[in-house]
Design an enzyme around this catalytic site. Structure first.
Site, mmCIF file in Angstrom:
data_model
loop_
_atom_site.group_PDB
_atom_site.id
_atom_site.type_symbol
_atom_site.label_atom_id
_atom_site.label_comp_id
_atom_site.label_asym_id
_atom_site.label_seq_id
_atom_site.Cartn_x
_atom_site.Cartn_y
_atom_site.Cartn_z
ATOM 1 N N LYS A 297 0.834 -1.222 0.000
ATOM 2 C CA LYS A 297 0.000 0.000 0.000
ATOM 3 C C LYS A 297 0.862 1.262 0.000
ATOM 4 O O LYS A 297 0.781 2.099 0.909
ATOM 5 C CB LYS A 297 -0.959 0.024 1.175
ATOM 6 C CG LYS A 297 -1.979 -1.096 1.149
ATOM 7 C CD LYS A 297 -3.104 -0.866 2.116
ATOM 8 C CE LYS A 297 -4.047 -2.035 2.180
ATOM 9 N NZ LYS A 297 -3.470 -3.245 2.796
HETATM 10 P P1 5BU Z 1 -8.592 -10.520 7.278
HETATM 11 O O1 5BU Z 1 -7.905 -11.218 8.378
HETATM 12 O O2 5BU Z 1 -9.308 -11.480 6.287
HETATM 13 O O3 5BU Z 1 -9.510 -9.434 7.787
HETATM 14 O O4 5BU Z 1 -7.405 -9.833 6.436
HETATM 15 C C1 5BU Z 1 -7.634 -8.996 5.358
HETATM 16 C C2 5BU Z 1 -6.341 -8.576 4.739
HETATM 17 O O5 5BU Z 1 -6.630 -7.744 3.616
HETATM 18 C C3 5BU Z 1 -5.439 -7.761 5.621
HETATM 19 O O6 5BU Z 1 -4.103 -8.088 5.310
HETATM 20 C C4 5BU Z 1 -5.703 -6.321 5.253
HETATM 21 O O7 5BU Z 1 -4.531 -5.530 5.373
HETATM 22 C C5 5BU Z 1 -6.100 -6.423 3.797
HETATM 23 N N1 5BU Z 1 -7.087 -5.420 3.375
HETATM 24 C C6 5BU Z 1 -8.356 -5.366 3.872
HETATM 25 O O8 5BU Z 1 -8.747 -6.141 4.729
HETATM 26 N N2 5BU Z 1 -9.242 -4.420 3.420
HETATM 27 C C7 5BU Z 1 -8.899 -3.511 2.474
HETATM 28 O O9 5BU Z 1 -9.731 -2.700 2.066
HETATM 29 C C8 5BU Z 1 -7.576 -3.574 1.968
HETATM 30 C C9 5BU Z 1 -6.721 -4.536 2.421
HETATM 31 BR BR1 5BU Z 1 -7.110 -2.351 0.693
#
Ligand code: 5BU
Length: 452
Positions: A297
């Site tokens: 990012k």
């Molecule tokens: P989760 O554990 O499934 O909630 O992880 C989601 C991943 O995707 C995490 O590494 C975030 O940094 C990434 N992410 C997100 O959740 N939402 C967004 O809008 C973006 C990235 Br851009």
């Protein structure tokens, strides 16, 4: 001269209105799309258009004519040539050098200026333009418009005391086309409902398959990702948000057979060591045929991003097939990610994200224009010319109590036409990461097939 109706049909043949399903700038689905720019490419039509526009009002009262850039500029020029009323040109942005003038041409304070606009929808763009003309000491009382989409713009401007003269309304256009047998009953009703502010139903839009997207893409990383997805029948990207090299490598090996890519936040690895972390990770990516996506990012100026991409301990450019970047730094900030497919963050999954409002549209424009951008991260549908990556997917939870908001794989594929789902805690926090990855892989693939 021919009737106004005949003239409209001539204009229509140039492709100025299209019927179907279109996503407007505001995200609203519209049953029609208007673009009057083709009119300027037919000199005879443009000349007639100038004439019809002048006919709508007593033109002697005006000292100047000004078109709203860009589509109305040729129309205003045509009117000026026929009426011999001088033209002034309003810039979209003030020049950065020289005179910094917003209005070009010869004019004097107190002159009455007729405004020309191609299409009026909500009226907000005219409400931004007119004050800029008035600030130059000019008087604006009247606006001529070629087509009124009848979505409140006219009322808004009349409410502010301007006179609005429209050559055609969308209702008139639809009636003419229906009479000419060029528009069916269903389409006409849908447009009427849309104009009345009712929710309109479209036949479910077909999404593009991975094969179709693969055939269209030129970018090596996008090709590799789509090929892995097709071969392994998976659209799953596991997010490996773990904090040691051991956990990272174990997870990569366990979920490897079920994923198209492994997403990392490489800067959260406590014991990061290029040789001990990245080299074995690359081997695992080769072994299981998945890509590495570094969710860095980036959010800086181009020059700094160039440094962050290639230097420091992580040397991202040397191993990441895909990287994520914010678009906040503008078009050129994305120029330097030469070894990776770029995934632009267009909207976010967290509560209260600032990507709402105009940001999403502007970021999308940059992403679509930029050759290295292969896709976007978004919680909304995006252009099918980009691959859509959707994080915030979890089968068990609706949120994490820290702002994250979850949806199901079915939502991502059916409603957003997503291409890849990104799952973090749903996999790496589960008792058996391999089994969890398989579950998400099957759910994602089923949902994709359903959405075709
Ligand atoms: P989760 O554990 O499934 O909630 O992880 C989601 C991943 O995707 C995490 O590494 C975030 O940094 C990434 N992410 C997100 O959740 N939402 C967004 O809008 C973006 C990235 Br851009």
């Amino acid at each position: 001269m021919e009737s106004k109706k005949q003239f409209f049909l001539e204009c229509y043949k140039l492709g100025i209105i299209k019927f179907g399903q279109f996503t407007l700038k505001s995200g609203i689905e519209s049953p029609f799309y208007v673009d009057l720019r083709p009119l300027a490419s037919d000199p005879k039509i443009l000349k007639k258009l100038g004439h019809y526009l002048l006919e709508m009002l007593s033109i002697e009262q005006f000292d100047l004519i000004c078109g709203v850039p860009y589509a109305a500029l040729p129309m205003a020029t045509a009117m000026s040539l026929e009426s011999e009323i001088p033209l002034i040109i309003k810039r979209k942005e003030a020049k950065a050098y020289g005179t910094k003038k917003l209005i070009e041409g010869i004019y004097a304070k107190g002159q009455n200026c007729l405004i020309v606009e191609d299409v009026i929808t909500s009226g907000t763009s005219l409400l931004e333009t007119i004050p800029e003309i008035e600030n130059e000491g000019l008087i604006a009382t009247d606006i001529v418009v070629v087509l009124d989409r009848e979505q409140g713009g006219r009322q808004l401007l009349e409410g502010k005391g301007y006179r609005v003269h429209t050559l055609f309304t969308i209702s008139e256009a639809v009636a003419i086309l229906k009479e000419a047998g060029m528009l069916g009953e269903v389409e006409v009703l849908r447009i009427k409902d849309f104009l009345a502010g009712k929710e309109v139903k479209f036949e479910a839009k077909k999404r593009k398959s991975y094969e179709a997207k693969l055939a269209k893409t030129e970018h090596p990383s996008a090709k590799k990702l789509l090929e892995a997805a097709i071969e392994k029948k998976t659209n799953l990207i596991a997010s490996a948000d773990v904090i040691t090299t051991k956990e990272l490598l174990e997870l990569a090996d366990q979920v490897g057979p079920h994923i198209a890519a492994l997403k990392t936040h490489i800067d959260i690895i406590n014991d990061f060591d290029f040789d001990k972390t990245i080299l074995p990770l690359r081997d695992l990516a080769g072994k299981h045929n998945f890509l590495l996506m570094e969710d860095r990012k980036f959010a800086d100026i181009g020059s700094t991003q160039e440094l962050q991409y290639s230097y420091g301990v992580y040397k991202i450019s040397s191993w990441a097939d895909l990287i994520t970047t914010q678009v906040i730094g503008g078009y050129h900030s994305l120029d330097f990610f030469l070894n990776s497919g770029v995934i632009a963050i267009l909207s976010m999954s967290s509560q209260g994200t600032l990507t709402e409002g105009g940001y999403f549209e502007e970021a999308t424009k940059v992403a679509l224009d930029h050759p290295s951008v292969i896709g976007g991260v978004s919680q909304k549908p995006i252009s099918e010319d980009l691959l859509l990556f959707t994080p915030g997917v979890n089968l068990a939870d609706s949120g994490d109590g820290k702002g994250q908001q979850y949806n199901t794989p079915e939502h991502a594929f059916k409603n957003l036409h997503s291409d890849f789902i990104i799952v973090g805690r749903g996999i790496y926090k589960s008792d058996n990461a391999e089994q969890a990855a398989l579950r998400y892989k099957v759910a994602g693939w089923e949902a994709y097939l359903q959405s075709l």
